[in-house]
Design a protein around this motif. Structure first.
Motif, PDB file in Angstrom:
ATOM      1  N   GLY A  16       0.816  -1.212   0.000  1.00 39.23           N
ATOM      2  CA  GLY A  16       0.000   0.000   0.000  1.00 39.23           C
ATOM      3  C   GLY A  16       0.849   1.261   0.000  1.00 39.23           C
ATOM      4  O   GLY A  16       0.607   2.193  -0.764  1.00 39.23           O
ATOM      5  N   VAL A  17       1.861   1.278   0.848  1.00 43.79           N
ATOM      6  CA  VAL A  17       2.776   2.424   0.894  1.00 43.79           C
ATOM      7  C   VAL A  17       3.541   2.542  -0.418  1.00 43.79           C
ATOM      8  O   VAL A  17       3.710   3.645  -0.956  1.00 43.79           O
ATOM      9  CB  VAL A  17       3.736   2.300   2.099  1.00 43.79           C
ATOM     10  CG1 VAL A  17       4.853   3.319   2.015  1.00 43.79           C
ATOM     11  CG2 VAL A  17       2.970   2.456   3.396  1.00 43.79           C
ATOM     12  N   ALA A  18       3.992   1.417  -0.967  1.00 48.48           N
ATOM     13  CA  ALA A  18       4.728   1.438  -2.235  1.00 48.48           C
ATOM     14  C   ALA A  18       3.851   1.979  -3.358  1.00 48.48           C
ATOM     15  O   ALA A  18       4.325   2.751  -4.201  1.00 48.48           O
ATOM     16  CB  ALA A  18       5.226   0.038  -2.586  1.00 48.48           C
ATOM     17  N   GLY A  19       2.587   1.612  -3.378  1.00 51.35           N
ATOM     18  CA  GLY A  19       1.680   2.113  -4.403  1.00 51.35           C
ATOM     19  C   GLY A  19       1.474   3.610  -4.295  1.00 51.35           C
ATOM     20  O   GLY A  19       1.452   4.326  -5.306  1.00 51.35           O
ATOM     21  N   LEU A  20       1.326   4.116  -3.068  1.00 51.82           N
ATOM     22  CA  LEU A  20       1.160   5.555  -2.890  1.00 51.82           C
ATOM     23  C   LEU A  20       2.433   6.313  -3.233  1.00 51.82           C
ATOM     24  O   LEU A  20       2.382   7.381  -3.855  1.00 51.82           O
ATOM     25  CB  LEU A  20       0.718   5.863  -1.460  1.00 51.82           C
ATOM     26  CG  LEU A  20      -0.708   5.441  -1.112  1.00 51.82           C
ATOM     27  CD1 LEU A  20      -0.977   5.708   0.367  1.00 51.82           C
ATOM     28  CD2 LEU A  20      -1.709   6.161  -1.979  1.00 51.82           C
ATOM     29  N   ILE A  21       3.579   5.765  -2.846  1.00 57.45           N
ATOM     30  CA  ILE A  21       4.845   6.403  -3.194  1.00 57.45           C
ATOM     31  C   ILE A  21       5.012   6.446  -4.705  1.00 57.45           C
ATOM     32  O   ILE A  21       5.448   7.452  -5.268  1.00 57.45           O
ATOM     33  CB  ILE A  21       6.025   5.686  -2.514  1.00 57.45           C
ATOM     34  CG1 ILE A  21       6.021   5.981  -1.018  1.00 57.45           C
ATOM     35  CG2 ILE A  21       7.351   6.098  -3.129  1.00 57.45           C
ATOM     36  CD1 ILE A  21       7.050   5.217  -0.227  1.00 57.45           C
ATOM     37  N   HIS A  22       4.636   5.367  -5.387  1.00 56.18           N
ATOM     38  CA  HIS A  22       4.734   5.343  -6.843  1.00 56.18           C
ATOM     39  C   HIS A  22       3.844   6.408  -7.474  1.00 56.18           C
ATOM     40  O   HIS A  22       4.251   7.082  -8.428  1.00 56.18           O
ATOM     41  CB  HIS A  22       4.348   3.971  -7.391  1.00 56.18           C
ATOM     42  CG  HIS A  22       4.227   3.945  -8.871  1.00 56.18           C
ATOM     43  ND1 HIS A  22       5.329   3.959  -9.694  1.00 56.18           N
ATOM     44  CD2 HIS A  22       3.146   3.944  -9.682  1.00 56.18           C
ATOM     45  CE1 HIS A  22       4.931   3.955 -10.954  1.00 56.18           C
ATOM     46  NE2 HIS A  22       3.597   3.946 -10.966  1.00 56.18           N
ATOM     47  N   GLU A  23       2.650   6.577  -6.964  1.00 59.38           N
ATOM     48  CA  GLU A  23       1.720   7.546  -7.543  1.00 59.38           C
ATOM     49  C   GLU A  23       2.197   8.981  -7.363  1.00 59.38           C
ATOM     50  O   GLU A  23       1.996   9.812  -8.239  1.00 59.38           O
ATOM     51  CB  GLU A  23       0.331   7.395  -6.923  1.00 59.38           C
ATOM     52  CG  GLU A  23      -0.408   6.191  -7.414  1.00 59.38           C
ATOM     53  CD  GLU A  23      -0.619   6.206  -8.913  1.00 59.38           C
ATOM     54  OE1 GLU A  23      -1.044   7.249  -9.464  1.00 59.38           O
ATOM     55  OE2 GLU A  23      -0.349   5.168  -9.537  1.00 59.38           O
ATOM     56  N   PHE A  24       2.836   9.284  -6.239  1.00 59.97           N
ATOM     57  CA  PHE A  24       3.197  10.660  -5.957  1.00 59.97           C
ATOM     58  C   PHE A  24       4.641  11.004  -6.312  1.00 59.97           C
ATOM     59  O   PHE A  24       4.973  12.183  -6.402  1.00 59.97           O
ATOM     60  CB  PHE A  24       2.924  10.980  -4.486  1.00 59.97           C
ATOM     61  CG  PHE A  24       1.463  10.885  -4.142  1.00 59.97           C
ATOM     62  CD1 PHE A  24       0.537  11.681  -4.792  1.00 59.97           C
ATOM     63  CD2 PHE A  24       1.009   9.993  -3.198  1.00 59.97           C
ATOM     64  CE1 PHE A  24      -0.817  11.601  -4.494  1.00 59.97           C
ATOM     65  CE2 PHE A  24      -0.343   9.911  -2.885  1.00 59.97           C
ATOM     66  CZ  PHE A  24      -1.254  10.713  -3.538  1.00 59.97           C
ATOM     67  N   THR A  25       5.495  10.003  -6.519  1.00 62.82           N
ATOM     68  CA  THR A  25       6.897  10.295  -6.838  1.00 62.82           C
ATOM     69  C   THR A  25       7.382   9.605  -8.097  1.00 62.82           C
ATOM     70  O   THR A  25       8.495   9.835  -8.521  1.00 62.82           O
ATOM     71  CB  THR A  25       7.825   9.876  -5.685  1.00 62.82           C
ATOM     72  OG1 THR A  25       7.759   8.464  -5.519  1.00 62.82           O
ATOM     73  CG2 THR A  25       7.471  10.585  -4.394  1.00 62.82           C
ATOM     74  N   ASP A  26       6.589   8.726  -8.688  1.00 64.07           N
ATOM     75  CA  ASP A  26       6.944   7.962  -9.892  1.00 64.07           C
ATOM     76  C   ASP A  26       8.126   7.020  -9.687  1.00 64.07           C
ATOM     77  O   ASP A  26       8.831   6.708 -10.638  1.00 64.07           O
ATOM     78  CB  ASP A  26       7.204   8.877 -11.084  1.00 64.07           C
ATOM     79  CG  ASP A  26       5.913   9.434 -11.657  1.00 64.07           C
ATOM     80  OD1 ASP A  26       4.871   8.778 -11.492  1.00 64.07           O
ATOM     81  OD2 ASP A  26       5.954  10.521 -12.257  1.00 64.07           O
ATOM     82  N   TRP A  27       8.372   6.589  -8.442  1.00 66.17           N
ATOM     83  CA  TRP A  27       9.326   5.504  -8.245  1.00 66.17           C
ATOM     84  C   TRP A  27       8.683   4.248  -8.785  1.00 66.17           C
ATOM     85  O   TRP A  27       7.503   4.016  -8.601  1.00 66.17           O
ATOM     86  CB  TRP A  27       9.643   5.307  -6.775  1.00 66.17           C
ATOM     87  CG  TRP A  27      10.591   6.322  -6.203  1.00 66.17           C
ATOM     88  CD1 TRP A  27      11.123   7.396  -6.823  1.00 66.17           C
ATOM     89  CD2 TRP A  27      11.079   6.341  -4.873  1.00 66.17           C
ATOM     90  NE1 TRP A  27      11.911   8.085  -5.975  1.00 66.17           N
ATOM     91  CE2 TRP A  27      11.909   7.459  -4.767  1.00 66.17           C
ATOM     92  CE3 TRP A  27      10.895   5.534  -3.773  1.00 66.17           C
ATOM     93  CZ2 TRP A  27      12.559   7.780  -3.595  1.00 66.17           C
ATOM     94  CZ3 TRP A  27      11.537   5.846  -2.604  1.00 66.17           C
ATOM     95  CH2 TRP A  27      12.369   6.951  -2.523  1.00 66.17           C
ATOM     96  N   ASN A  28       9.452   3.413  -9.421  1.00 67.15           N
ATOM     97  CA  ASN A  28       8.885   2.259 -10.105  1.00 67.15           C
ATOM     98  C   ASN A  28       9.102   0.986  -9.293  1.00 67.15           C
ATOM     99  O   ASN A  28       9.909   0.137  -9.653  1.00 67.15           O
ATOM    100  CB  ASN A  28       9.491   2.120 -11.501  1.00 67.15           C
ATOM    101  CG  ASN A  28       8.673   1.218 -12.383  1.00 67.15           C
ATOM    102  OD1 ASN A  28       7.537   0.911 -12.075  1.00 67.15           O
ATOM    103  ND2 ASN A  28       9.255   0.789 -13.475  1.00 67.15           N
ATOM    104  N   TRP A  29       8.366   0.845  -8.189  1.00 64.91           N
ATOM    105  CA  TRP A  29       8.428  -0.393  -7.414  1.00 64.91           C
ATOM    106  C   TRP A  29       7.085  -0.608  -6.739  1.00 64.91           C
ATOM    107  O   TRP A  29       6.285   0.297  -6.615  1.00 64.91           O
ATOM    108  CB  TRP A  29       9.569  -0.370  -6.402  1.00 64.91           C
ATOM    109  CG  TRP A  29       9.496   0.686  -5.359  1.00 64.91           C
ATOM    110  CD1 TRP A  29       9.776   1.994  -5.512  1.00 64.91           C
ATOM    111  CD2 TRP A  29       9.110   0.523  -3.989  1.00 64.91           C
ATOM    112  NE1 TRP A  29       9.584   2.668  -4.327  1.00 64.91           N
ATOM    113  CE2 TRP A  29       9.186   1.785  -3.387  1.00 64.91           C
ATOM    114  CE3 TRP A  29       8.717  -0.566  -3.234  1.00 64.91           C
ATOM    115  CZ2 TRP A  29       8.879   1.984  -2.047  1.00 64.91           C
ATOM    116  CZ3 TRP A  29       8.419  -0.354  -1.899  1.00 64.91           C
ATOM    117  CH2 TRP A  29       8.511   0.900  -1.321  1.00 64.91           C
TER     118      TRP A  29
END
Length: 66
Positions: A16-29
């Motif tokens: 869940g945290v990884a998905g939110l981080i991806h949405e707001f920072t475009d990190w790909n994990w």
């Protein structure tokens, strides 16, 4: 059973945290953005995983240790 719930809760929280981080920072994990049927709903899926993780930890906390 308590340990299984804790592990599943931890995995749900991390994803869940990884998905939110991806949405707001475009990190790909993370797993959420890799599932094609969730296109456009990644934030909702990530928040749902966070809630699921908290619920699993609450369920694990209510179980007695063996």
């Amino acid at each position: 059973m308590k340990q299984v719930l804790e592990i599943l809760g931890f995995l749900a929280l991390v994803q869940g945290v990884a998905g939110l981080i991806h949405e707001f920072t475009d990190w790909n994990w993370g797993l959420v953005q890799r599932l094609g049927f969730l296109d456009g709903y990644e934030v909702y899926a990530s928040v749902t995983l966070l809630v699921l993780g908290v619920a699993l930890f609450a369920a694990a906390g209510s179980r007695k240790s063996v």
